[in-house]
Motif scaffolding. Structure first.
Motif, PDB file in Angstrom:
ATOM      1  N   LEU A 153       0.851  -1.185   0.000  1.00 48.02           N
ATOM      2  CA  LEU A 153       0.000   0.000   0.000  1.00 48.02           C
ATOM      3  C   LEU A 153       0.885   1.233   0.000  1.00 48.02           C
ATOM      4  CD1 LEU A 153      -2.563  -1.039   2.774  1.00 48.02           C
ATOM      5  CD2 LEU A 153      -2.748  -1.398   0.308  1.00 48.02           C
ATOM      6  N   GLY A 154       0.492   2.235  -0.787  1.00 49.68           N
ATOM      7  CA  GLY A 154       1.287   3.458  -0.857  1.00 49.68           C
ATOM      8  C   GLY A 154       0.425   4.687  -0.947  1.00 49.68           C
ATOM      9  N   TYR A 155       0.842   5.716  -0.247  1.00 51.22           N
ATOM     10  CA  TYR A 155       0.171   7.015  -0.302  1.00 51.22           C
ATOM     11  C   TYR A 155       1.229   8.070  -0.589  1.00 51.22           C
ATOM     12  CZ  TYR A 155      -1.546  11.518   1.267  1.00 51.22           C
ATOM     13  OH  TYR A 155      -1.861  12.849   1.318  1.00 51.22           O
ATOM     14  N   GLY A 156       0.880   9.062  -1.418  1.00 54.34           N
ATOM     15  CA  GLY A 156       1.827  10.128  -1.689  1.00 54.34           C
ATOM     16  C   GLY A 156       1.151  11.395  -2.135  1.00 54.34           C
ATOM     17  N   ASP A 157       1.726  12.532  -1.756  1.00 51.87           N
ATOM     18  CA  ASP A 157       1.322  13.818  -2.307  1.00 51.87           C
ATOM     19  C   ASP A 157       2.584  14.569  -2.712  1.00 51.87           C
ATOM     20  OD1 ASP A 157       2.381  15.073  -0.024  1.00 51.87           O
ATOM     21  OD2 ASP A 157       0.430  15.152   0.984  1.00 51.87           O
ATOM     22  N   GLU A 158       2.505  15.857  -2.809  1.00 52.77           N
ATOM     23  CA  GLU A 158       3.635  16.641  -3.324  1.00 52.77           C
ATOM     24  C   GLU A 158       4.903  16.460  -2.497  1.00 52.77           C
ATOM     25  OE1 GLU A 158       3.729  21.082  -3.053  1.00 52.77           O
ATOM     26  OE2 GLU A 158       3.478  20.918  -5.215  1.00 52.77           O
ATOM     27  N   SER A 159       4.775  16.259  -1.193  1.00 46.62           N
ATOM     28  CA  SER A 159       5.957  16.174  -0.349  1.00 46.62           C
ATOM     29  C   SER A 159       5.956  14.990   0.611  1.00 46.62           C
ATOM     30  CB  SER A 159       6.111  17.458   0.467  1.00 46.62           C
ATOM     31  OG  SER A 159       4.942  17.716   1.229  1.00 46.62           O
ATOM     32  N   LEU A 160       4.809  14.365   0.814  1.00 49.65           N
ATOM     33  CA  LEU A 160       4.705  13.280   1.791  1.00 49.65           C
ATOM     34  C   LEU A 160       4.498  11.945   1.084  1.00 49.65           C
ATOM     35  CD1 LEU A 160       4.489  12.634   4.877  1.00 49.65           C
ATOM     36  CD2 LEU A 160       2.012  12.760   4.579  1.00 49.65           C
ATOM     37  N   LYS A 161       5.179  10.906   1.581  1.00 51.62           N
ATOM     38  CA  LYS A 161       5.012   9.563   1.042  1.00 51.62           C
ATOM     39  C   LYS A 161       5.018   8.576   2.197  1.00 51.62           C
ATOM     40  CE  LYS A 161       7.061   6.179  -2.149  1.00 51.62           C
ATOM     41  NZ  LYS A 161       8.174   5.915  -3.105  1.00 51.62           N
ATOM     42  N   VAL A 162       4.066   7.658   2.187  1.00 45.38           N
ATOM     43  CA  VAL A 162       3.999   6.597   3.181  1.00 45.38           C
ATOM     44  C   VAL A 162       3.835   5.272   2.442  1.00 45.38           C
ATOM     45  CG1 VAL A 162       2.757   5.647   5.158  1.00 45.38           C
ATOM     46  CG2 VAL A 162       2.982   8.126   4.909  1.00 45.38           C
ATOM     47  N   LYS A 163       4.610   4.268   2.850  1.00 44.83           N
ATOM     48  CA  LYS A 163       4.545   2.964   2.202  1.00 44.83           C
ATOM     49  C   LYS A 163       4.405   1.865   3.243  1.00 44.83           C
ATOM     50  CE  LYS A 163       6.831  -0.022  -1.191  1.00 44.83           C
ATOM     51  NZ  LYS A 163       8.004  -0.187  -2.089  1.00 44.83           N
ATOM     52  N   PHE A 164       3.552   0.912   2.949  1.00 46.58           N
ATOM     53  CA  PHE A 164       3.363  -0.264   3.792  1.00 46.58           C
ATOM     54  C   PHE A 164       3.436  -1.496   2.909  1.00 46.58           C
ATOM     55  CE2 PHE A 164       0.586  -3.672   5.161  1.00 46.58           C
ATOM     56  CZ  PHE A 164       0.983  -3.883   6.475  1.00 46.58           C
ATOM     57  N   SER A 165       4.295  -2.444   3.279  1.00 46.51           N
ATOM     58  CA  SER A 165       4.424  -3.692   2.542  1.00 46.51           C
ATOM     59  C   SER A 165       4.486  -4.823   3.553  1.00 46.51           C
ATOM     60  CB  SER A 165       5.679  -3.679   1.664  1.00 46.51           C
ATOM     61  OG  SER A 165       5.831  -4.902   0.978  1.00 46.51           O
ATOM     62  N   GLY A 166       3.409  -5.585   3.631  1.00 42.68           N
ATOM     63  CA  GLY A 166       3.361  -6.732   4.532  1.00 42.68           C
ATOM     64  C   GLY A 166       3.402  -8.019   3.742  1.00 42.68           C
ATOM     65  N   GLN A 167       3.926  -9.083   4.363  1.00 41.95           N
ATOM     66  CA  GLN A 167       4.095 -10.317   3.619  1.00 41.95           C
ATOM     67  C   GLN A 167       3.941 -11.538   4.515  1.00 41.95           C
ATOM     68  OE1 GLN A 167       8.069  -9.965   2.005  1.00 41.95           O
ATOM     69  NE2 GLN A 167       9.052 -10.536   3.916  1.00 41.95           N
ATOM     70  N   SER A 168       3.595 -12.635   3.893  1.00 39.38           N
ATOM     71  CA  SER A 168       3.582 -13.941   4.542  1.00 39.38           C
ATOM     72  C   SER A 168       4.429 -14.878   3.698  1.00 39.38           C
ATOM     73  CB  SER A 168       2.150 -14.465   4.656  1.00 39.38           C
ATOM     74  OG  SER A 168       2.137 -15.773   5.201  1.00 39.38           O
ATOM     75  N   ILE A 169       5.425 -15.522   4.320  1.00 39.29           N
ATOM     76  CA  ILE A 169       6.320 -16.444   3.624  1.00 39.29           C
ATOM     77  C   ILE A 169       6.016 -17.847   4.132  1.00 39.29           C
ATOM     78  CG2 ILE A 169       8.691 -16.985   3.011  1.00 39.29           C
ATOM     79  CD1 ILE A 169       7.714 -14.163   2.190  1.00 39.29           C
ATOM     80  N   THR A 170       5.581 -18.700   3.255  1.00 36.07           N
ATOM     81  CA  THR A 170       5.165 -20.041   3.654  1.00 36.07           C
ATOM     82  C   THR A 170       5.826 -21.091   2.767  1.00 36.07           C
ATOM     83  OG1 THR A 170       3.232 -19.919   2.195  1.00 36.07           O
ATOM     84  CG2 THR A 170       2.914 -19.229   4.472  1.00 36.07           C
ATOM     85  N   VAL A 171       5.785 -22.322   3.236  1.00 35.60           N
ATOM     86  CA  VAL A 171       6.137 -23.497   2.436  1.00 35.60           C
ATOM     87  C   VAL A 171       4.882 -24.341   2.331  1.00 35.60           C
ATOM     88  CG1 VAL A 171       7.526 -25.604   2.323  1.00 35.60           C
ATOM     89  CG2 VAL A 171       8.558 -23.469   3.121  1.00 35.60           C
ATOM     90  N   TRP A 172       4.545 -24.721   1.136  1.00 37.62           N
ATOM     91  CA  TRP A 172       3.325 -25.509   0.939  1.00 37.62           C
ATOM     92  C   TRP A 172       3.378 -26.761   1.822  1.00 37.62           C
ATOM     93  CZ3 TRP A 172       1.766 -25.792  -4.964  1.00 37.62           C
ATOM     94  CH2 TRP A 172       1.497 -24.491  -5.416  1.00 37.62           C
ATOM     95  N   GLY A 173       2.349 -26.905   2.679  1.00 41.83           N
ATOM     96  CA  GLY A 173       2.268 -28.073   3.545  1.00 41.83           C
ATOM     97  C   GLY A 173       2.855 -27.870   4.921  1.00 41.83           C
ATOM     98  N   ASP A 174       3.339 -26.643   5.243  1.00 42.33           N
ATOM     99  CA  ASP A 174       3.916 -26.437   6.580  1.00 42.33           C
ATOM    100  C   ASP A 174       2.853 -26.371   7.676  1.00 42.33           C
ATOM    101  OD1 ASP A 174       2.829 -23.949   6.103  1.00 42.33           O
ATOM    102  OD2 ASP A 174       4.698 -22.831   6.355  1.00 42.33           O
ATOM    103  N   SER A 175       1.585 -26.335   7.266  1.00 42.31           N
ATOM    104  CA  SER A 175       0.470 -26.400   8.201  1.00 42.31           C
ATOM    105  C   SER A 175      -0.566 -27.361   7.628  1.00 42.31           C
ATOM    106  CB  SER A 175      -0.168 -25.015   8.392  1.00 42.31           C
ATOM    107  OG  SER A 175       0.763 -24.095   8.913  1.00 42.31           O
ATOM    108  N   PRO A 176      -1.397 -27.974   8.472  1.00 39.44           N
ATOM    109  CA  PRO A 176      -2.432 -28.881   7.957  1.00 39.44           C
ATOM    110  C   PRO A 176      -3.473 -28.126   7.145  1.00 39.44           C
ATOM    111  CG  PRO A 176      -2.744 -28.474  10.306  1.00 39.44           C
ATOM    112  CD  PRO A 176      -1.420 -27.875   9.946  1.00 39.44           C
ATOM    113  N   THR A 177      -4.219 -28.856   6.343  1.00 39.49           N
ATOM    114  CA  THR A 177      -5.213 -28.215   5.475  1.00 39.49           C
ATOM    115  C   THR A 177      -6.317 -27.539   6.279  1.00 39.49           C
ATOM    116  OG1 THR A 177      -6.354 -30.336   5.288  1.00 39.49           O
ATOM    117  CG2 THR A 177      -4.779 -29.775   3.553  1.00 39.49           C
ATOM    118  N   MET A 178      -6.665 -28.085   7.440  1.00 36.39           N
ATOM    119  CA  MET A 178      -7.622 -27.430   8.334  1.00 36.39           C
ATOM    120  C   MET A 178      -6.825 -26.777   9.461  1.00 36.39           C
ATOM    121  SD  MET A 178     -10.807 -30.125   8.493  1.00 36.39           S
ATOM    122  CE  MET A 178     -11.793 -28.941   9.428  1.00 36.39           C
ATOM    123  N   ARG A 179      -6.373 -25.561   9.199  1.00 41.96           N
ATOM    124  CA  ARG A 179      -5.427 -24.907  10.100  1.00 41.96           C
ATOM    125  C   ARG A 179      -6.105 -23.839  10.938  1.00 41.96           C
ATOM    126  NH1 ARG A 179      -4.355 -23.401   4.877  1.00 41.96           N
ATOM    127  NH2 ARG A 179      -2.655 -24.897   4.714  1.00 41.96           N
TER     128      ARG A 179
END
Length: 423
Positions: free
Chosen positions: A59-85
């Motif tokens: 997510l990013g917001y910006g105007d003439e002088s102000l800028k704010v950035k947010f970047s969130g993430q989830s890093i997983t390996v397929w199968g590291d949790s059960p299917t009904m988690r």
């Protein structure tokens, strides 16, 4: 979508500045077959396979002088949790979260979690190949006194948690950092100069904790001249680490020639100073590219400097590259010949050949559309007895690595509110 636009229009209606709000999503699964990745596979060991995935919301917001950035993430390996988690093993984390204020066209400051990436990313980079990436909790000031000059100064001071008294910093990272980077362009030639001071806590013999500092300093030069392009860099390291003196250096050269509008041929070499395996001085003579995007340099199989090979025998990497690139498709072949820059000895103390091995990297990518791309790769390592001494494993076994990665990166929406007169 019209409802969203109307909401932001009402929200921004009292501002004097044009404002922009953007939201992007990235979903990046990658399958890997590891049969000697990072280290030689032992004779009786079976190869590993897995699929990792980066899911990132930006997510990013910006105007003439102000800028704010947010970047969130989830890093997983397929199968590291059960299917009904109830929950995933790898929780949501922040990759970037900063605010930036530009006081003039020539001066800005930025505070928060951010990427520090400079030049060819040899010393400081985003490490985009790694699913988690690399970012720093830091404050940065950037000054452009002229269009072709720029000075960045950054600093960081880390703590493991909020405390009332001083507490040890036990995270596997630096405790504090100071960095200055200056760059200037002259026609098609660029010059950069870097100084970085990183402090690391360690336990002394008296069980006290002290901070040792490593200074990394040097210069980087890149150029374009007709069909030729390239870069050269040289850096030194001094100071101390874990109460041991540091004296190390690095140099690298890369040259490319444009054969046609789609074909490029190149060659280059990198030299990292190392410490002899039978060295008794106690001095660290091995150069470490502390925060570099190392996957992109010394072979895709990551045998060197990707979470490994620190304080070791150094490296001489002589490589070539042949690549084909169009707007939708790219392909490259990249052979590496590896040698140590310091002496290797066996268990009996006998000095060994410095040749470590040869790696062949093949990679290709196809862009279906601007927000969907597939990349594939195959690499094979032909290791030597000296590499077996360093890494263990079986040099005579087939050592290879293959991968395929999909990148979905749609822009969810982008809204710009034009400049208006305040109510």
């Amino acid at each position: 979508m019209k409802t969203i636009y109307l909401l932001f229009a009402l929200l921004f209606s009292s501002t004097l500045f044009a404002q922009t709000f953007e939201a992007d999503l990235q979903v990046r699964p990658r399958f890997e077959f590891r049969n000697g990745y990072k280290t030689l596979l032992p004779e009786n060991a079976d190869p590993a396979s897995h699929t990792s995935q980066r899911t990132r919301l930006i997510l990013g917001y910006g105007d003439e002088s102000l800028k704010v950035k947010f970047s969130g993430q989830s890093i997983t390996v397929w199968g590291d949790s059960p299917t009904m988690r109830l929950e995933d093993n790898n929780t949501f984390s922040l990759f970037e979260a900063y605010g930036q204020y530009q006081t003039s066209p020539n001066f800005l400051f930025r505070v928060g979690r951010q990427v520090l990436s400079y030049d060819n990313q040899r010393i400081l980079g985003e490490v985009g190949w790694a699913q988690q990436g690399q970012s720093h909790d830091a404050a940065l000031i950037s000054w452009k006194p002229a269009a072709n000059h720029r000075l960045d100064v950054a600093a960081a001071y880390n703590a493991e948690a909020e405390t009332l008294i001083e507490a040890p910093y036990l995270v596997n990272s630096y405790q504090n950092l100071q960095m200055a980077w200056y760059h200037m362009d002259v026609n098609n030639v660029g010059f950069s100069f870097l100084f970085m001071n990183t402090g690391y806590e360690f336990d002394t013999a008296l069980q006290d904790r002290e901070v040792d500092y490593i200074q990394t300093f040097g210069a980087f030069h890149n150029f374009v001249s007709g069909d030729f392009s390239g870069n050269v860099g040289a850096y030194g390291q001094a100071g101390s680490r874990n109460n041991r003196d540091v004296s190390a250096w690095y140099t690298g050269l890369n040259l490319n020639y444009k054969l046609s509008s789609t074909w490029i041929a190149g060659l280059g070499a990198e030299y990292f100073s190392g410490t002899d395996m039978d060295d008794t001085s106690g001095e660290i003579k091995s150069f470490t590219p502390l925060f570099g995007t190392n996957h992109g340099f010394n072979g895709h199989m990551d045998y060197f400097y990707v979470g490994n090979h620190q304080n070791s025998v150094g490296l001489l990497d002589i490589y070539g590259k042949f690549s084909y690139t169009t707007s939708k498709f790219d392909f490259s072949v990249m052979p590496h010949v590896f040698s140590s820059s310091a002496n290797i000895v066996d268990a009996a103390g006998n000095e060994q050949d410095n040749y470590l091995g040869t790696e062949i990297d093949l990679a290709a990518g196809y862009k279906f559309r601007k927000d969907l791309q597939v990349n594939v790769g195959y690499s094979q390592m032909f290791g030597s007895e000296s590499l077996e001494i360093l890494k263990g494993g079986d040099k005579d076994a087939t050592q290879n690595w293959a991968w395929v990665m999909l990148s979905f990166s749609p822009k969810l929406f982008s809204y710009t509110k034009p400049e208006v007169t305040a109510l």
